[in-house]
Design a protein around this motif. Structure first.
Motif, PDB file in Angstrom:
ATOM      1  N   ILE A 174      37.400  50.018  36.683  1.00  0.00           N
ATOM      2  CA  ILE A 174      36.679  48.748  36.690  1.00  0.00           C
ATOM      3  C   ILE A 174      37.325  47.747  37.653  1.00  0.00           C
ATOM      4  N   ALA A 175      38.642  47.803  37.772  1.00  0.00           N
ATOM      5  CA  ALA A 175      39.323  46.899  38.711  1.00  0.00           C
ATOM      6  C   ALA A 175      38.929  47.250  40.143  1.00  0.00           C
ATOM      7  N   TRP A 176      38.781  48.547  40.388  1.00  0.00           N
ATOM      8  CA  TRP A 176      38.365  49.010  41.721  1.00  0.00           C
ATOM      9  C   TRP A 176      36.924  48.572  42.013  1.00  0.00           C
ATOM     10  N   VAL A 177      36.052  48.732  41.015  1.00  0.00           N
ATOM     11  CA  VAL A 177      34.650  48.318  41.191  1.00  0.00           C
ATOM     12  C   VAL A 177      34.585  46.804  41.396  1.00  0.00           C
ATOM     13  N   MET A 178      35.399  46.112  40.620  1.00  0.00           N
ATOM     14  CA  MET A 178      35.418  44.644  40.691  1.00  0.00           C
ATOM     15  C   MET A 178      35.824  44.171  42.082  1.00  0.00           C
ATOM     16  N   ARG A 179      36.771  44.878  42.662  1.00  0.00           N
ATOM     17  CA  ARG A 179      37.217  44.534  44.018  1.00  0.00           C
ATOM     18  C   ARG A 179      36.059  44.685  45.011  1.00  0.00           C
ATOM     19  N   ILE A 180      35.294  45.768  44.837  1.00  0.00           N
ATOM     20  CA  ILE A 180      34.148  45.998  45.730  1.00  0.00           C
ATOM     21  C   ILE A 180      33.109  44.891  45.528  1.00  0.00           C
ATOM     22  N   ALA A 181      32.842  44.578  44.259  1.00  0.00           N
ATOM     23  CA  ALA A 181      31.857  43.532  43.949  1.00  0.00           C
ATOM     24  C   ALA A 181      32.316  42.186  44.515  1.00  0.00           C
ATOM     25  N   HIS A 182      33.582  41.898  44.345  1.00  0.00           N
ATOM     26  CA  HIS A 182      34.136  40.633  44.839  1.00  0.00           C
ATOM     27  C   HIS A 182      34.008  40.552  46.361  1.00  0.00           C
ATOM     28  N   ASN A 183      34.392  41.642  47.048  1.00  0.00           N
ATOM     29  CA  ASN A 183      34.320  41.631  48.517  1.00  0.00           C
ATOM     30  C   ASN A 183      32.878  41.471  49.001  1.00  0.00           C
ATOM     31  N   ALA A 184      31.967  42.183  48.332  1.00  0.00           N
ATOM     32  CA  ALA A 184      30.550  42.086  48.731  1.00  0.00           C
ATOM     33  C   ALA A 184      30.036  40.659  48.517  1.00  0.00           C
ATOM     34  N   THR A 185      30.453  40.052  47.404  1.00  0.00           N
ATOM     35  CA  THR A 185      30.007  38.679  47.097  1.00  0.00           C
ATOM     36  C   THR A 185      30.564  37.694  48.109  1.00  0.00           C
ATOM     37  N   ILE A 186      31.852  37.808  48.370  1.00  0.00           N
ATOM     38  CA  ILE A 186      32.492  36.880  49.305  1.00  0.00           C
ATOM     39  C   ILE A 186      31.911  37.058  50.717  1.00  0.00           C
ATOM     40  N   ASP A 187      31.660  38.307  51.093  1.00  0.00           N
ATOM     41  CA  ASP A 187      31.032  38.563  52.404  1.00  0.00           C
ATOM     42  C   ASP A 187      29.709  37.830  52.503  1.00  0.00           C
ATOM     43  N   HIS A 188      28.932  37.935  51.427  1.00  0.00           N
ATOM     44  CA  HIS A 188      27.624  37.287  51.435  1.00  0.00           C
ATOM     45  C   HIS A 188      27.778  35.767  51.547  1.00  0.00           C
ATOM     46  N   ILE A 189      28.669  35.209  50.737  1.00  0.00           N
ATOM     47  CA  ILE A 189      28.858  33.751  50.744  1.00  0.00           C
ATOM     48  C   ILE A 189      29.283  33.282  52.131  1.00  0.00           C
ATOM     49  N   ARG A 190      30.178  34.015  52.739  1.00  0.00           N
ATOM     50  CA  ARG A 190      30.687  33.594  54.058  1.00  0.00           C
ATOM     51  C   ARG A 190      29.612  33.707  55.131  1.00  0.00           C
ATOM     52  N   LYS A 191      28.750  34.718  54.979  1.00  0.00           N
ATOM     53  CA  LYS A 191      27.654  34.847  55.946  1.00  0.00           C
ATOM     54  C   LYS A 191      26.710  33.659  55.851  1.00  0.00           C
ATOM     55  N   THR A 200      29.251  56.121  46.803  1.00  0.00           N
ATOM     56  CA  THR A 200      29.604  56.863  48.022  1.00  0.00           C
ATOM     57  C   THR A 200      31.112  56.953  48.239  1.00  0.00           C
ATOM     58  N   LYS A 201      31.842  55.941  47.754  1.00  0.00           N
ATOM     59  CA  LYS A 201      33.292  55.939  48.027  1.00  0.00           C
ATOM     60  C   LYS A 201      34.129  56.517  46.888  1.00  0.00           C
ATOM     61  N   MET A 202      33.466  56.814  45.784  1.00  0.00           N
ATOM     62  CA  MET A 202      34.237  57.236  44.604  1.00  0.00           C
ATOM     63  C   MET A 202      35.065  58.498  44.917  1.00  0.00           C
ATOM     64  N   ASP A 203      34.504  59.411  45.735  1.00  0.00           N
ATOM     65  CA  ASP A 203      35.227  60.648  46.016  1.00  0.00           C
ATOM     66  C   ASP A 203      36.384  60.434  46.976  1.00  0.00           C
ATOM     67  N   ASP A 204      36.224  59.469  47.885  1.00  0.00           N
ATOM     68  CA  ASP A 204      37.236  59.309  48.934  1.00  0.00           C
ATOM     69  C   ASP A 204      38.269  58.244  48.593  1.00  0.00           C
ATOM     70  N   THR A 205      37.780  57.072  48.202  1.00  0.00           N
ATOM     71  CA  THR A 205      38.663  55.907  48.110  1.00  0.00           C
ATOM     72  C   THR A 205      39.299  55.727  46.751  1.00  0.00           C
ATOM     73  N   TYR A 206      38.563  56.038  45.685  1.00  0.00           N
ATOM     74  CA  TYR A 206      39.074  55.702  44.352  1.00  0.00           C
ATOM     75  C   TYR A 206      40.188  56.651  43.937  1.00  0.00           C
ATOM     76  N   ASN A 207      41.291  56.024  43.516  1.00  0.00           N
ATOM     77  CA  ASN A 207      42.425  56.791  43.021  1.00  0.00           C
ATOM     78  C   ASN A 207      42.381  56.726  41.497  1.00  0.00           C
ATOM     79  N   GLU A 208      42.306  57.878  40.865  1.00  0.00           N
ATOM     80  CA  GLU A 208      42.097  57.886  39.406  1.00  0.00           C
ATOM     81  C   GLU A 208      43.261  57.302  38.614  1.00  0.00           C
ATOM     82  N   GLN A 209      44.368  57.020  39.302  1.00  0.00           N
ATOM     83  CA  GLN A 209      45.505  56.415  38.600  1.00  0.00           C
ATOM     84  C   GLN A 209      45.183  54.973  38.197  1.00  0.00           C
ATOM     85  N   GLY A 210      44.436  54.308  39.050  1.00  0.00           N
ATOM     86  CA  GLY A 210      44.135  52.889  38.795  1.00  0.00           C
ATOM     87  C   GLY A 210      42.939  52.724  37.882  1.00  0.00           C
TER      88      GLY A 210
END
Lengths: 211, 193
Positions: free
Chosen positions: A85-102, A72-82
Protein backbone atom coordinates in the motif's frame (compact mmCIF):
# COMPACT_ATOMS: atom_id res chain seq x y z
CA UNK A 1 -14.69 0.40 2.89
CA UNK A 2 -15.65 -2.72 0.97
CA UNK A 3 -17.27 -2.66 -2.43
CA UNK A 4 -20.86 -3.65 -2.93
CA UNK A 5 -20.03 -6.38 -5.42
CA UNK A 6 -17.32 -8.02 -3.34
CA UNK A 7 -19.55 -10.89 -2.19
CA UNK A 8 -18.10 -13.28 -4.76
CA UNK A 9 -14.66 -13.11 -3.16
CA UNK A 10 -14.16 -16.10 -0.85
CA UNK A 11 -13.77 -15.33 2.84
CA UNK A 12 -10.29 -16.82 3.01
CA UNK A 13 -9.05 -13.87 0.93
CA UNK A 14 -10.30 -11.47 3.59
CA UNK A 15 -8.11 -13.20 6.15
CA UNK A 16 -4.96 -12.95 4.06
CA UNK A 17 -2.39 -10.23 4.50
CA UNK A 18 -1.66 -7.81 1.69
CA UNK A 19 1.64 -9.44 0.85
CA UNK A 20 -0.02 -12.85 0.43
CA UNK A 21 -2.61 -11.35 -1.91
CA UNK A 22 0.07 -9.54 -3.88
CA UNK A 23 2.03 -12.79 -4.16
CA UNK A 24 -1.05 -14.64 -5.42
CA UNK A 25 -1.71 -11.99 -8.04
CA UNK A 26 1.88 -11.73 -9.18
CA UNK A 27 2.78 -15.39 -9.27
CA UNK A 28 -0.55 -17.09 -9.92
CA UNK A 29 -2.46 -14.34 -11.72
CA UNK A 30 -5.18 -14.64 -9.10
CA UNK A 31 -7.78 -12.04 -10.02
CA UNK A 32 -9.69 -12.48 -6.78
CA UNK A 33 -6.57 -11.55 -4.84
CA UNK A 34 -6.31 -8.33 -6.82
CA UNK A 35 -9.99 -7.58 -6.26
CA UNK A 36 -9.52 -8.09 -2.53
CA UNK A 37 -6.62 -5.64 -2.54
CA UNK A 38 -8.83 -3.16 -4.37
CA UNK A 39 -11.59 -3.68 -1.82
CA UNK A 40 -9.26 -2.97 1.04
CA UNK A 41 -7.49 0.10 -0.23
CA UNK A 42 -9.40 1.77 -3.04
CA UNK A 43 -11.31 4.14 -0.75
CA UNK A 44 -8.21 5.50 0.95
CA UNK A 45 -6.42 5.98 -2.33
CA UNK A 46 -9.42 7.55 -3.98
CA UNK A 47 -10.07 9.80 -0.98
CA UNK A 48 -6.49 10.99 -1.00
CA UNK A 49 -6.61 11.79 -4.72
CA UNK A 50 -10.02 13.40 -4.49
CA UNK A 51 -9.11 15.53 -1.47
CA UNK A 52 -6.02 16.76 -3.30
CA UNK A 53 -7.75 17.43 -6.61
CA UNK A 54 -11.38 17.96 -5.55
CA UNK A 55 -12.74 17.18 -8.96
CA UNK A 56 -14.45 13.88 -9.51
CA UNK A 57 -13.63 13.37 -13.18
CA UNK A 58 -9.97 14.18 -12.68
CA UNK A 59 -9.82 12.07 -9.52
CA UNK A 60 -11.28 9.14 -11.50
CA UNK A 61 -8.65 9.59 -14.20
CA UNK A 62 -5.78 9.78 -11.73
CA UNK A 63 -7.13 6.79 -9.80
CA UNK A 64 -7.24 4.76 -13.00
CA UNK A 65 -3.82 6.00 -14.09
CA UNK A 66 -2.45 4.99 -10.69
CA UNK A 67 -3.74 1.45 -10.97
CA UNK A 68 -2.63 1.12 -14.57
CA UNK A 69 0.87 1.83 -13.32
CA UNK A 70 0.38 -0.50 -10.37
CA UNK A 71 -0.67 -3.36 -12.66
CA UNK A 72 2.07 -2.83 -15.23
CA UNK A 73 4.89 -2.14 -12.78
CA UNK A 74 4.01 -4.69 -10.13
CA UNK A 75 6.25 -7.34 -11.74
CA UNK A 76 9.24 -5.07 -12.28
CA UNK A 77 9.29 -2.31 -9.70
CA UNK A 78 7.51 -3.58 -6.61
CA UNK A 79 9.70 -5.24 -4.03
CA UNK A 80 7.64 -7.62 -1.92
CA UNK A 81 9.68 -6.73 1.16
CA UNK A 82 8.00 -3.34 1.40
CA UNK A 83 4.38 -2.56 2.14
CA UNK A 84 2.32 -2.80 -1.02
CA UNK A 85 0.00 0.00 0.00
CA UNK A 86 2.91 2.37 0.67
CA UNK A 87 4.20 1.61 -2.83
CA UNK A 88 0.76 2.21 -4.37
CA UNK A 89 0.40 5.38 -2.32
CA UNK A 90 3.68 6.68 -3.70
CA UNK A 91 2.41 6.12 -7.24
CA UNK A 92 -0.90 7.81 -6.43
CA UNK A 93 0.89 10.72 -4.79
CA UNK A 94 3.26 11.21 -7.74
CA UNK A 95 0.40 11.03 -10.25
CA UNK A 96 -1.59 13.57 -8.21
CA UNK A 97 1.30 15.97 -7.80
CA UNK A 98 2.15 15.67 -11.50
CA UNK A 99 -1.39 16.63 -12.35
CA UNK A 100 -1.45 19.57 -9.93
CA UNK A 101 1.83 20.90 -11.26
CA UNK A 102 0.66 20.61 -14.85
CA UNK A 103 -2.38 22.67 -13.97
CA UNK A 104 -0.47 25.50 -12.38
CA UNK A 105 0.14 28.48 -14.57
CA UNK A 106 3.65 29.70 -15.24
CA UNK A 107 4.03 33.03 -13.49
CA UNK A 108 6.84 35.04 -11.98
CA UNK A 109 6.69 34.19 -8.32
CA UNK A 110 9.95 35.54 -7.03
CA UNK A 111 8.54 38.71 -5.49
CA UNK A 112 5.51 37.25 -3.79
CA UNK A 113 6.94 35.29 -0.88
CA UNK A 114 4.68 35.36 2.17
CA UNK A 115 6.69 35.25 5.38
CA UNK A 116 3.67 34.37 7.47
CA UNK A 117 2.74 31.15 5.73
CA UNK A 118 6.24 30.59 4.34
CA UNK A 119 4.80 30.11 0.88
CA UNK A 120 5.18 31.94 -2.39
CA UNK A 121 2.58 32.87 -4.97
CA UNK A 122 3.24 29.66 -6.84
CA UNK A 123 2.29 27.61 -3.80
CA UNK A 124 -0.78 29.65 -3.00
CA UNK A 125 -2.06 29.63 -6.57
CA UNK A 126 -5.18 27.52 -6.52
CA UNK A 127 -5.19 24.45 -8.68
CA UNK A 128 -7.40 24.76 -11.71
CA UNK A 129 -9.69 22.05 -10.48
CA UNK A 130 -9.80 23.03 -6.88
CA UNK A 131 -12.11 25.92 -6.03
CA UNK A 132 -15.73 25.04 -5.65
CA UNK A 133 -15.52 21.95 -7.80
CA UNK A 134 -16.01 19.34 -5.14
CA UNK A 135 -19.71 19.53 -5.72
CA UNK A 136 -20.31 16.28 -7.48
CA UNK A 137 -19.98 14.13 -4.38
CA UNK A 138 -22.84 13.51 -2.02
CA UNK A 139 -21.23 15.24 0.95
CA UNK A 140 -22.76 17.01 3.89
CA UNK A 141 -22.21 20.73 4.23
CA UNK A 142 -19.57 20.64 6.93
CA UNK A 143 -17.52 18.05 5.00
CA UNK A 144 -17.82 20.14 1.85
CA UNK A 145 -16.59 23.20 3.71
CA UNK A 146 -13.74 21.25 5.24
CA UNK A 147 -12.72 19.93 1.83
CA UNK A 148 -12.94 23.44 0.40
CA UNK A 149 -10.58 24.73 3.08
CA UNK A 150 -8.20 21.86 2.55
CA UNK A 151 -8.31 22.63 -1.16
CA UNK A 152 -7.19 26.16 -0.40
CA UNK A 153 -4.10 25.00 1.44
CA UNK A 154 -0.80 25.12 -0.43
CA UNK A 155 -0.12 21.85 -2.18
CA UNK A 156 2.67 20.64 0.09
CA UNK A 157 0.70 21.37 3.26
CA UNK A 158 -2.36 19.63 1.81
CA UNK A 159 -0.22 16.63 0.93
CA UNK A 160 1.07 16.23 4.48
CA UNK A 161 -2.42 16.60 5.97
CA UNK A 162 -3.95 14.03 3.63
CA UNK A 163 -1.15 11.50 3.89
CA UNK A 164 -1.36 11.68 7.64
CA UNK A 165 -5.13 11.54 7.74
CA UNK A 166 -5.85 8.78 5.24
CA UNK A 167 -2.78 6.63 5.77
CA UNK A 168 -1.78 7.53 9.31
CA UNK A 169 1.63 7.74 7.74
CA UNK A 170 4.42 8.57 10.18
CA UNK A 171 6.01 11.96 9.52
CA UNK A 172 9.27 10.22 8.75
CA UNK A 173 7.62 8.37 5.86
CA UNK A 174 5.83 11.52 4.71
CA UNK A 175 9.20 13.28 4.69
CA UNK A 176 10.72 10.48 2.60
CA UNK A 177 7.81 10.43 0.18
CA UNK A 178 7.84 14.17 -0.37
CA UNK A 179 11.62 14.48 -0.35
CA UNK A 180 12.01 16.80 2.62
CA UNK A 181 13.38 16.55 6.15
CA UNK A 182 11.18 15.33 8.98
CA UNK A 183 11.25 18.81 10.54
CA UNK A 184 9.95 20.30 7.29
CA UNK A 185 7.16 17.75 7.19
CA UNK A 186 6.22 18.52 10.79
CA UNK A 187 6.45 22.25 10.05
CA UNK A 188 4.14 21.88 7.03
CA UNK A 189 1.60 20.07 9.20
CA UNK A 190 1.77 22.85 11.76
CA UNK A 191 1.26 25.57 9.13
CA UNK A 192 -1.56 23.56 7.58
CA UNK A 193 -3.40 23.41 10.91
CA UNK A 194 -2.75 27.10 11.59
CA UNK A 195 -4.03 28.02 8.11
CA UNK A 196 -7.10 25.84 8.53
CA UNK A 197 -7.78 27.44 11.91
CA UNK A 198 -7.67 30.88 10.24
CA UNK A 199 -10.07 29.75 7.54
CA UNK A 200 -12.51 28.35 10.10
CA UNK A 201 -12.26 31.57 12.10
CA UNK A 202 -12.94 33.72 9.04
CA UNK A 203 -15.86 31.55 8.08
CA UNK A 204 -17.23 31.75 11.58
CA UNK A 205 -16.81 35.52 11.53
CA UNK A 206 -18.70 35.82 8.22
CA UNK A 207 -21.52 33.70 9.54
CA UNK A 208 -21.74 35.84 12.67
CA UNK A 209 -21.86 39.01 10.57
CA UNK A 210 -24.61 37.58 8.38
CA UNK A 211 -26.68 36.75 11.41
CA UNK B 1 14.25 21.27 27.22
CA UNK B 2 14.22 23.88 24.45
CA UNK B 3 10.92 24.04 22.59
CA UNK B 4 10.86 23.67 18.84
CA UNK B 5 7.87 24.90 16.85
CA UNK B 6 7.29 21.40 15.56
CA UNK B 7 7.19 19.83 19.03
CA UNK B 8 3.50 20.57 19.39
CA UNK B 9 2.81 18.56 16.21
CA UNK B 10 5.06 15.70 17.31
CA UNK B 11 3.18 15.67 20.62
CA UNK B 12 -0.29 15.85 19.06
CA UNK B 13 0.41 13.01 16.66
CA UNK B 14 2.21 10.80 19.19
CA UNK B 15 5.55 11.00 17.46
CA UNK B 16 7.57 11.78 20.56
CA UNK B 17 9.65 9.39 22.62
CA UNK B 18 8.01 8.64 26.00
CA UNK B 19 10.69 10.64 27.82
CA UNK B 20 10.24 13.63 25.47
CA UNK B 21 6.51 13.38 25.95
CA UNK B 22 6.78 13.54 29.73
CA UNK B 23 9.11 16.52 29.46
CA UNK B 24 6.77 18.26 26.99
CA UNK B 25 3.78 17.75 29.28
CA UNK B 26 5.75 19.27 32.12
CA UNK B 27 6.38 22.29 29.90
CA UNK B 28 2.71 22.50 29.01
CA UNK B 29 1.87 22.85 32.69
CA UNK B 30 4.29 25.73 33.03
CA UNK B 31 3.77 27.51 29.71
CA UNK B 32 0.22 28.72 29.12
CA UNK B 33 0.86 29.97 25.57
CA UNK B 34 2.19 26.59 24.57
CA UNK B 35 -0.86 24.93 26.05
CA UNK B 36 -3.17 27.27 24.10
CA UNK B 37 -1.34 26.52 20.85
CA UNK B 38 -1.47 22.77 21.39
CA UNK B 39 -5.18 22.81 22.25
CA UNK B 40 -5.98 25.02 19.29
CA UNK B 41 -4.10 22.70 16.93
CA UNK B 42 -5.80 19.70 18.50
CA UNK B 43 -9.16 21.32 17.84
CA UNK B 44 -8.43 21.76 14.11
CA UNK B 45 -6.92 18.30 13.90
CA UNK B 46 -10.07 16.78 15.37
CA UNK B 47 -12.11 18.46 12.60
CA UNK B 48 -9.95 16.67 10.05
CA UNK B 49 -10.97 13.37 11.57
CA UNK B 50 -14.45 13.97 10.22
CA UNK B 51 -13.18 13.66 6.67
CA UNK B 52 -14.98 10.67 5.17
CA UNK B 53 -13.50 7.91 3.09
CA UNK B 54 -14.82 8.20 -0.44
CA UNK B 55 -15.21 5.14 -2.59
CA UNK B 56 -14.14 5.28 -6.21
CA UNK B 57 -17.03 4.92 -8.69
CA UNK B 58 -17.98 1.32 -9.44
CA UNK B 59 -17.30 1.78 -13.15
CA UNK B 60 -13.73 2.91 -12.51
CA UNK B 61 -13.04 -0.02 -10.20
CA UNK B 62 -14.56 -2.37 -12.75
CA UNK B 63 -12.31 -1.07 -15.50
CA UNK B 64 -9.24 -1.36 -13.25
CA UNK B 65 -10.10 -4.99 -12.50
CA UNK B 66 -10.62 -5.67 -16.22
CA UNK B 67 -7.27 -4.09 -16.94
CA UNK B 68 -5.69 -6.41 -14.38
CA UNK B 69 -7.25 -9.47 -16.01
CA UNK B 70 -6.15 -8.31 -19.50
CA UNK B 71 -2.64 -7.86 -18.21
CA UNK B 72 -2.72 -11.37 -16.85
CA UNK B 73 -3.91 -12.75 -20.19
CA UNK B 74 -1.31 -10.84 -22.16
CA UNK B 75 1.47 -11.85 -19.78
CA UNK B 76 0.44 -15.48 -20.32
CA UNK B 77 0.79 -14.96 -24.06
CA UNK B 78 4.18 -13.41 -23.47
CA UNK B 79 5.19 -16.44 -21.45
CA UNK B 80 4.27 -18.78 -24.33
CA UNK B 81 6.40 -16.95 -26.89
CA UNK B 82 9.74 -17.60 -25.21
CA UNK B 83 8.90 -21.31 -25.19
CA UNK B 84 8.65 -21.23 -28.98
CA UNK B 85 11.90 -19.32 -29.24
CA UNK B 86 13.63 -21.72 -26.84
CA UNK B 87 12.42 -24.75 -28.84
CA UNK B 88 13.64 -23.24 -32.09
CA UNK B 89 16.98 -22.37 -30.52
CA UNK B 90 17.39 -25.90 -29.14
CA UNK B 91 16.65 -27.44 -32.51
CA UNK B 92 19.15 -25.15 -34.21
CA UNK B 93 21.81 -25.93 -31.61
CA UNK B 94 21.07 -29.65 -32.02
CA UNK B 95 21.52 -29.51 -35.79
CA UNK B 96 24.69 -27.48 -35.49
CA UNK B 97 26.13 -29.82 -32.86
CA UNK B 98 25.26 -32.81 -35.05
CA UNK B 99 26.92 -31.23 -38.04
CA UNK B 100 30.03 -30.42 -36.02
CA UNK B 101 30.29 -33.96 -34.66
CA UNK B 102 29.91 -35.36 -38.15
CA UNK B 103 32.59 -32.98 -39.46
CA UNK B 104 34.97 -33.83 -36.66
CA UNK B 105 34.52 -37.57 -37.32
CA UNK B 106 35.33 -36.98 -40.93
CA UNK B 107 38.46 -35.04 -40.08
CA UNK B 108 39.46 -37.61 -37.44
CA UNK B 109 39.28 -40.24 -40.14
CA UNK B 110 41.62 -38.15 -42.26
CA UNK B 111 44.03 -37.71 -39.37
CA UNK B 112 43.96 -41.45 -38.91
CA UNK B 113 44.84 -41.84 -42.53
CA UNK B 114 47.64 -39.35 -42.07
CA UNK B 115 48.92 -41.34 -39.11
CA UNK B 116 49.27 -44.42 -41.12
CA UNK B 117 50.54 -42.37 -44.03
CA UNK B 118 53.37 -41.07 -41.87
CA UNK B 119 54.52 -44.55 -41.09
CA UNK B 120 54.96 -45.22 -44.74
CA UNK B 121 51.38 -44.75 -46.01
CA UNK B 122 48.58 -47.28 -45.96
CA UNK B 123 49.83 -48.69 -49.18
CA UNK B 124 53.27 -49.26 -47.77
CA UNK B 125 51.80 -51.02 -44.77
CA UNK B 126 49.78 -53.16 -47.06
CA UNK B 127 52.87 -53.76 -49.13
CA UNK B 128 54.70 -54.67 -46.02
CA UNK B 129 52.02 -57.09 -45.08
CA UNK B 130 51.77 -58.52 -48.59
CA UNK B 131 55.11 -60.23 -48.36
CA UNK B 132 55.68 -63.39 -50.46
CA UNK B 133 55.37 -65.45 -47.28
CA UNK B 134 51.97 -64.01 -46.53
CA UNK B 135 50.64 -63.87 -50.03
CA UNK B 136 48.47 -66.87 -49.44
CA UNK B 137 46.31 -64.82 -47.09
CA UNK B 138 44.83 -61.37 -47.54
CA UNK B 139 45.80 -58.99 -44.70
CA UNK B 140 43.94 -55.68 -44.57
CA UNK B 141 44.94 -52.89 -42.16
CA UNK B 142 42.29 -50.34 -41.11
CA UNK B 143 41.97 -47.49 -38.64
CA UNK B 144 38.94 -47.15 -36.40
CA UNK B 145 37.33 -43.97 -35.04
CA UNK B 146 39.78 -43.81 -32.19
CA UNK B 147 42.75 -43.90 -34.51
CA UNK B 148 43.63 -47.43 -33.51
CA UNK B 149 45.24 -49.46 -36.23
CA UNK B 150 43.71 -52.85 -36.82
CA UNK B 151 44.72 -55.70 -39.03
CA UNK B 152 42.29 -58.28 -40.23
CA UNK B 153 43.23 -61.61 -41.67
CA UNK B 154 46.21 -62.14 -39.35
CA UNK B 155 46.54 -64.85 -36.79
CA UNK B 156 47.57 -63.87 -33.28
CA UNK B 157 51.23 -64.87 -33.57
CA UNK B 158 51.83 -63.00 -36.73
CA UNK B 159 49.91 -59.92 -35.65
CA UNK B 160 51.91 -59.78 -32.42
CA UNK B 161 55.20 -59.82 -34.26
CA UNK B 162 53.93 -57.23 -36.71
CA UNK B 163 52.81 -54.93 -33.93
CA UNK B 164 56.06 -55.47 -32.06
CA UNK B 165 57.90 -54.47 -35.15
CA UNK B 166 55.75 -51.38 -35.53
CA UNK B 167 56.21 -50.31 -31.92
CA UNK B 168 59.95 -50.42 -32.32
CA UNK B 169 59.69 -47.84 -35.07
CA UNK B 170 57.88 -45.31 -32.87
CA UNK B 171 59.94 -42.33 -31.75
CA UNK B 172 59.51 -40.22 -28.61
CA UNK B 173 58.16 -36.71 -28.86
CA UNK B 174 60.70 -34.43 -27.24
CA UNK B 175 58.82 -31.11 -27.22
CA UNK B 176 55.14 -31.54 -28.05
CA UNK B 177 54.20 -27.91 -27.21
CA UNK B 178 56.04 -26.59 -30.25
CA UNK B 179 53.95 -28.57 -32.65
CA UNK B 180 50.46 -28.19 -33.90
CA UNK B 181 47.84 -30.84 -33.20
CA UNK B 182 48.36 -32.52 -36.53
CA UNK B 183 52.15 -32.48 -36.23
CA UNK B 184 51.88 -33.94 -32.75
CA UNK B 185 49.65 -36.70 -34.01
CA UNK B 186 52.14 -37.45 -36.70
CA UNK B 187 55.07 -37.54 -34.31
CA UNK B 188 53.31 -39.56 -31.65
CA UNK B 189 52.56 -42.29 -34.06
CA UNK B 190 55.40 -41.74 -36.45
CA UNK B 191 58.06 -44.28 -37.17
CA UNK B 192 61.55 -44.33 -38.58
CA UNK B 193 61.51 -44.81 -42.30
Amino acid sequence: MRLNNSDHIPRRYEQMEDKELVHLFRKKDDQLAFQELMNRHQAKIYSYIYSMIQNRETANDIFQETFTKVITKMDDTYNEQGKWIAWVMRIAHNATIDHIRKQKRFVDVSSSYDKESKTDFYDRLPDEDTPGQHDQMELDESTSRLLKHIGNLPEEQRTVVMLRHYYEMPFKEIAELTGVSINTALGRMRYALINLRKMFDEEHEKESNNV
Amino acid sequence: MSIKKTDSISYLYNEMDPSEQVEFERLLEKNENLLIEVESLRNVSSKLEKLPELSAPQGVIQSVCEEASHKTASSKRMVKKPIYFATAALLTIGFMAGALIYESNESTGNVGAAVIGSSGSTESVQNQVHTPQNSSREITPWVDRNDVLHFSGLDNERSDSLLQNSYQRLTRVNNPSQNSIYQRNLQLTGSRQ
